[in-house]
Scaffold this motif. Structure first.
Motif, PDB file in Angstrom:
ATOM      1  N   PRO A  18       0.831  -1.219   0.000  1.00  0.00           N
ATOM      2  CA  PRO A  18       0.000   0.000   0.000  1.00  0.00           C
ATOM      3  C   PRO A  18       0.861   1.263   0.000  1.00  0.00           C
ATOM      4  O   PRO A  18       1.993   1.260   0.483  1.00  0.00           O
ATOM      5  N   ILE A  19       0.297   2.327  -0.536  1.00  0.00           N
ATOM      6  CA  ILE A  19       0.958   3.630  -0.561  1.00  0.00           C
ATOM      7  C   ILE A  19       0.159   4.596   0.301  1.00  0.00           C
ATOM      8  O   ILE A  19      -1.035   4.811   0.063  1.00  0.00           O
ATOM      9  N   SER A  20       0.796   5.166   1.311  1.00  0.00           N
ATOM     10  CA  SER A  20       0.135   6.189   2.131  1.00  0.00           C
ATOM     11  C   SER A  20       0.368   7.549   1.479  1.00  0.00           C
ATOM     12  O   SER A  20       1.460   7.841   0.978  1.00  0.00           O
ATOM     13  N   ALA A  21      -0.662   8.390   1.487  1.00  0.00           N
ATOM     14  CA  ALA A  21      -0.583   9.681   0.813  1.00  0.00           C
ATOM     15  C   ALA A  21      -1.459  10.696   1.536  1.00  0.00           C
ATOM     16  O   ALA A  21      -2.293  10.346   2.373  1.00  0.00           O
ATOM     17  N   ASP A  22      -1.242  11.950   1.217  1.00  0.00           N
ATOM     18  CA  ASP A  22      -2.150  12.996   1.682  1.00  0.00           C
ATOM     19  C   ASP A  22      -2.226  14.089   0.638  1.00  0.00           C
ATOM     20  O   ASP A  22      -1.341  14.228  -0.212  1.00  0.00           O
ATOM     21  N   ILE A  23      -3.295  14.856   0.691  1.00  0.00           N
ATOM     22  CA  ILE A  23      -3.515  15.900  -0.302  1.00  0.00           C
ATOM     23  C   ILE A  23      -4.193  17.097   0.344  1.00  0.00           C
ATOM     24  O   ILE A  23      -5.060  16.949   1.210  1.00  0.00           O
ATOM     25  N   LYS A  24      -3.760  18.271  -0.049  1.00  0.00           N
ATOM     26  CA  LYS A  24      -4.477  19.507   0.247  1.00  0.00           C
ATOM     27  C   LYS A  24      -5.166  19.892  -1.052  1.00  0.00           C
ATOM     28  O   LYS A  24      -4.505  20.139  -2.068  1.00  0.00           O
ATOM     29  N   TYR A  25      -6.490  19.918  -1.036  1.00  0.00           N
ATOM     30  CA  TYR A  25      -7.254  20.013  -2.277  1.00  0.00           C
ATOM     31  C   TYR A  25      -8.435  20.955  -2.129  1.00  0.00           C
ATOM     32  O   TYR A  25      -9.171  20.923  -1.134  1.00  0.00           O
ATOM     33  N   ASN A  26      -8.596  21.791  -3.135  1.00  0.00           N
ATOM     34  CA  ASN A  26      -9.763  22.658  -3.272  1.00  0.00           C
ATOM     35  C   ASN A  26     -10.238  22.516  -4.703  1.00  0.00           C
ATOM     36  O   ASN A  26      -9.459  22.739  -5.642  1.00  0.00           O
ATOM     37  N   SER A  27     -11.476  22.143  -4.896  1.00  0.00           N
ATOM     38  CA  SER A  27     -11.977  21.881  -6.245  1.00  0.00           C
ATOM     39  C   SER A  27     -11.960  23.122  -7.129  1.00  0.00           C
ATOM     40  O   SER A  27     -12.063  23.018  -8.361  1.00  0.00           O
ATOM     41  N   ASN A  28     -11.818  24.302  -6.525  1.00  0.00           N
ATOM     42  CA  ASN A  28     -11.741  25.524  -7.317  1.00  0.00           C
ATOM     43  C   ASN A  28     -10.342  25.765  -7.880  1.00  0.00           C
ATOM     44  O   ASN A  28     -10.174  26.608  -8.763  1.00  0.00           O
ATOM     45  N   SER A  57      -1.609  27.592  -0.410  1.00  0.00           N
ATOM     46  CA  SER A  57      -1.987  28.999  -0.221  1.00  0.00           C
ATOM     47  C   SER A  57      -1.875  29.790  -1.517  1.00  0.00           C
ATOM     48  O   SER A  57      -2.468  30.862  -1.652  1.00  0.00           O
ATOM     49  N   LYS A  58      -1.122  29.255  -2.472  1.00  0.00           N
ATOM     50  CA  LYS A  58      -0.980  29.882  -3.782  1.00  0.00           C
ATOM     51  C   LYS A  58      -1.890  29.232  -4.825  1.00  0.00           C
ATOM     52  O   LYS A  58      -1.659  29.319  -6.032  1.00  0.00           O
ATOM     53  N   GLU A  59      -2.910  28.555  -4.355  1.00  0.00           N
ATOM     54  CA  GLU A  59      -3.952  27.944  -5.197  1.00  0.00           C
ATOM     55  C   GLU A  59      -3.427  26.821  -6.076  1.00  0.00           C
ATOM     56  O   GLU A  59      -3.814  26.669  -7.229  1.00  0.00           O
ATOM     57  N   LEU A  60      -2.539  26.019  -5.489  1.00  0.00           N
ATOM     58  CA  LEU A  60      -2.071  24.799  -6.138  1.00  0.00           C
ATOM     59  C   LEU A  60      -2.398  23.616  -5.236  1.00  0.00           C
ATOM     60  O   LEU A  60      -1.936  23.562  -4.092  1.00  0.00           O
ATOM     61  N   ASN A  61      -3.221  22.696  -5.716  1.00  0.00           N
ATOM     62  CA  ASN A  61      -3.468  21.470  -4.956  1.00  0.00           C
ATOM     63  C   ASN A  61      -2.150  20.704  -4.832  1.00  0.00           C
ATOM     64  O   ASN A  61      -1.353  20.673  -5.775  1.00  0.00           O
ATOM     65  N   PHE A  62      -1.940  20.078  -3.684  1.00  0.00           N
ATOM     66  CA  PHE A  62      -0.620  19.492  -3.405  1.00  0.00           C
ATOM     67  C   PHE A  62      -0.786  18.106  -2.793  1.00  0.00           C
ATOM     68  O   PHE A  62      -1.369  17.945  -1.730  1.00  0.00           O
ATOM     69  N   LEU A  63      -0.245  17.106  -3.500  1.00  0.00           N
ATOM     70  CA  LEU A  63      -0.300  15.713  -3.053  1.00  0.00           C
ATOM     71  C   LEU A  63       1.125  15.221  -2.794  1.00  0.00           C
ATOM     72  O   LEU A  63       2.019  15.439  -3.602  1.00  0.00           O
ATOM     73  N   LYS A  64       1.320  14.549  -1.665  1.00  0.00           N
ATOM     74  CA  LYS A  64       2.595  13.895  -1.390  1.00  0.00           C
ATOM     75  C   LYS A  64       2.322  12.490  -0.873  1.00  0.00           C
ATOM     76  O   LYS A  64       1.229  12.213  -0.351  1.00  0.00           O
ATOM     77  N   PHE A  65       3.297  11.616  -1.021  1.00  0.00           N
ATOM     78  CA  PHE A  65       3.072  10.215  -0.693  1.00  0.00           C
ATOM     79  C   PHE A  65       4.366   9.563  -0.239  1.00  0.00           C
ATOM     80  O   PHE A  65       5.463  10.067  -0.499  1.00  0.00           O
ATOM     81  N   ASN A  66       4.231   8.442   0.437  1.00  0.00           N
ATOM     82  CA  ASN A  66       5.382   7.615   0.798  1.00  0.00           C
ATOM     83  C   ASN A  66       5.581   6.550  -0.269  1.00  0.00           C
ATOM     84  O   ASN A  66       4.635   5.812  -0.590  1.00  0.00           O
ATOM     85  N   PHE A  67       6.784   6.446  -0.802  1.00  0.00           N
ATOM     86  CA  PHE A  67       7.069   5.299  -1.657  1.00  0.00           C
ATOM     87  C   PHE A  67       6.828   4.031  -0.843  1.00  0.00           C
ATOM     88  O   PHE A  67       7.140   3.963   0.353  1.00  0.00           O
ATOM     89  N   SER A  68       6.257   3.027  -1.495  1.00  0.00           N
ATOM     90  CA  SER A  68       5.722   1.863  -0.777  1.00  0.00           C
ATOM     91  C   SER A  68       6.776   1.069  -0.020  1.00  0.00           C
ATOM     92  O   SER A  68       6.471   0.440   0.993  1.00  0.00           O
ATOM     93  N   HIS A  69       8.020   1.099  -0.505  1.00  0.00           N
ATOM     94  CA  HIS A  69       9.091   0.321   0.127  1.00  0.00           C
ATOM     95  C   HIS A  69      10.153   1.229   0.757  1.00  0.00           C
ATOM     96  O   HIS A  69      11.327   0.894   0.808  1.00  0.00           O
ATOM     97  N   ASN A  70       9.718   2.375   1.284  1.00  0.00           N
ATOM     98  CA  ASN A  70      10.687   3.307   1.874  1.00  0.00           C
ATOM     99  C   ASN A  70      11.016   2.976   3.329  1.00  0.00           C
ATOM    100  O   ASN A  70      11.801   3.671   3.965  1.00  0.00           O
ATOM    101  N   GLY A  71      10.433   1.908   3.852  1.00  0.00           N
ATOM    102  CA  GLY A  71      10.735   1.468   5.211  1.00  0.00           C
ATOM    103  C   GLY A  71       9.711   1.882   6.244  1.00  0.00           C
ATOM    104  O   GLY A  71       9.765   1.431   7.395  1.00  0.00           O
ATOM    105  N   THR A  72       8.762   2.731   5.848  1.00  0.00           N
ATOM    106  CA  THR A  72       7.680   3.102   6.758  1.00  0.00           C
ATOM    107  C   THR A  72       6.506   2.137   6.561  1.00  0.00           C
ATOM    108  O   THR A  72       6.496   1.323   5.636  1.00  0.00           O
ATOM    109  N   THR A  73       5.512   2.256   7.419  1.00  0.00           N
ATOM    110  CA  THR A  73       4.297   1.441   7.310  1.00  0.00           C
ATOM    111  C   THR A  73       3.085   2.357   7.418  1.00  0.00           C
ATOM    112  O   THR A  73       3.216   3.550   7.709  1.00  0.00           O
ATOM    113  N   LEU A  74       1.916   1.801   7.211  1.00  0.00           N
ATOM    114  CA  LEU A  74       0.695   2.604   7.313  1.00  0.00           C
ATOM    115  C   LEU A  74       0.482   3.112   8.734  1.00  0.00           C
ATOM    116  O   LEU A  74      -0.078   4.193   8.947  1.00  0.00           O
TER     117      LEU A  74
END
Length: 274
Positions: A18-28, A57-74
């Motif tokens: 699995p890949i853990s991720a997060d996003i700051k998102y505004n549909s506008n 804050s500059k109106e760019l949605n931003f997604l970041k994620f952990n590579f699946s085998h980077n040594g972290t877990t969910l």
């Protein structure tokens, strides 16, 4: 208000995690940035959450994620508690991870344009992803690797690695010995054509910004200029700072270090320019 949404991209076959991720998102907001962390890194390392806030804050949605085998877990997304999966990681897996992220957002998140930013090793993976996704219109390298092949040890060390089966890299921050199976090297050799950053950039049709810290002792500044030379529509940006642009982990301040903020604002201007 913090509107960062966390989610998981589930594995679809036995070879994936699995890949853990997060996003700051505004549909506008029309456009989406995907950020790729570097070696011995993770999506919440150092200042990356504050970076995400600034881009949003500059109106760019931003997604970041952990590579699946980077040594972290969910359950432990900021600690290297799974060194077994870390040992099995390779560049092909990381390219596949980014492909999985891009395919996921195509199905689940609205956007008009997609931009990729990668730091260090993550920059190399970001470059390689452009071979599979023609809708990546802008690409940014932060202290990026220009050649994965050059990062492997010399012939003597390779022979020792092959004999032992595992090679360890010391993580001075966590004081862990980080294992790499020899298959990490053989996977690259077997897939070298697909994993050559120069080839990807020579064929990239979008805009490319290659950034570097002039005091970087991890990645040679030469890499930034090499990558800019290979890409058709490119520019470079240098700051007198180190490999992480003044950031470190943990980062307990509420503000970005001055050089990382300068880098982010330069990148934002690049992404928002026509």
């Amino acid at each position: 208000m913090n509107n960062r949404k966390k989610f998981v991209i589930e594995a679809e076959n036995i070879d994936e995690l699995p890949i853990s991720a997060d996003i700051k998102y505004n549909s506008n907001y029309k456009n989406l940035v995907i950020f790729c962390h570097g070696y011995k890194g993770f999506k919440d390392w150092g200042c990356w959450n504050i970076v995400s806030d600034l881009f949003f804050s500059k109106e760019l949605n931003f997604l970041k994620f952990n590579f699946s085998h980077n040594g972290t877990t969910l359950s432990e997304q900021s600690k290297f508690t799974d060194l077994e999966s870390f040992s099995k990681n390779n560049y092909s897996i990381e390219v596949n991870d980014l492909n999985r992220v891009i395919n996921y957002i195509k199905l689940n998140i609205y956007y008009e344009k997609i931009y990729i930013i990668g730091h260090s090793r993550g920059s190399g993976i970001a470059c390689l992803s452009t071979q599979y996704h023609s809708n990546i219109t802008k690409l940014v390298s932060w202290a990026g690797v220009a050649s994965f092949k050059e990062r492997f040890p010399d012939e003597k060390e390779l022979k020792k690695w092959r004999k032992n089966g595992t090679r360890y890299i010391f993580n001075s921050r966590t004081e862990q010995k980080m294992p790499h199976l020899y298959e990490f090297y053989t996977d690259f050799i077997n897939n070298e054509e697909k994993l050559t950053i120069k080839t990807a950039l020579l064929n990239f049709k979008g805009d490319f910004l290659s950034c570097y810290g002039s005091l970087d002792q991890v990645i040679p500044n030469k890499y930034a200029f090499d990558m800019a030379k290979w890409a058709t529509k490119s520019s470079t940006f240098g700051i007198r700072t180190n490999h992480t642009f003044g950031s470190k982990h943990p980062w307990n301040e509420k503000q970005l270090p001055i050089h990382l903020k300068e880098l982010c604002l330069k990148t934002i201007d690049f992404l928002k320019s026509d």
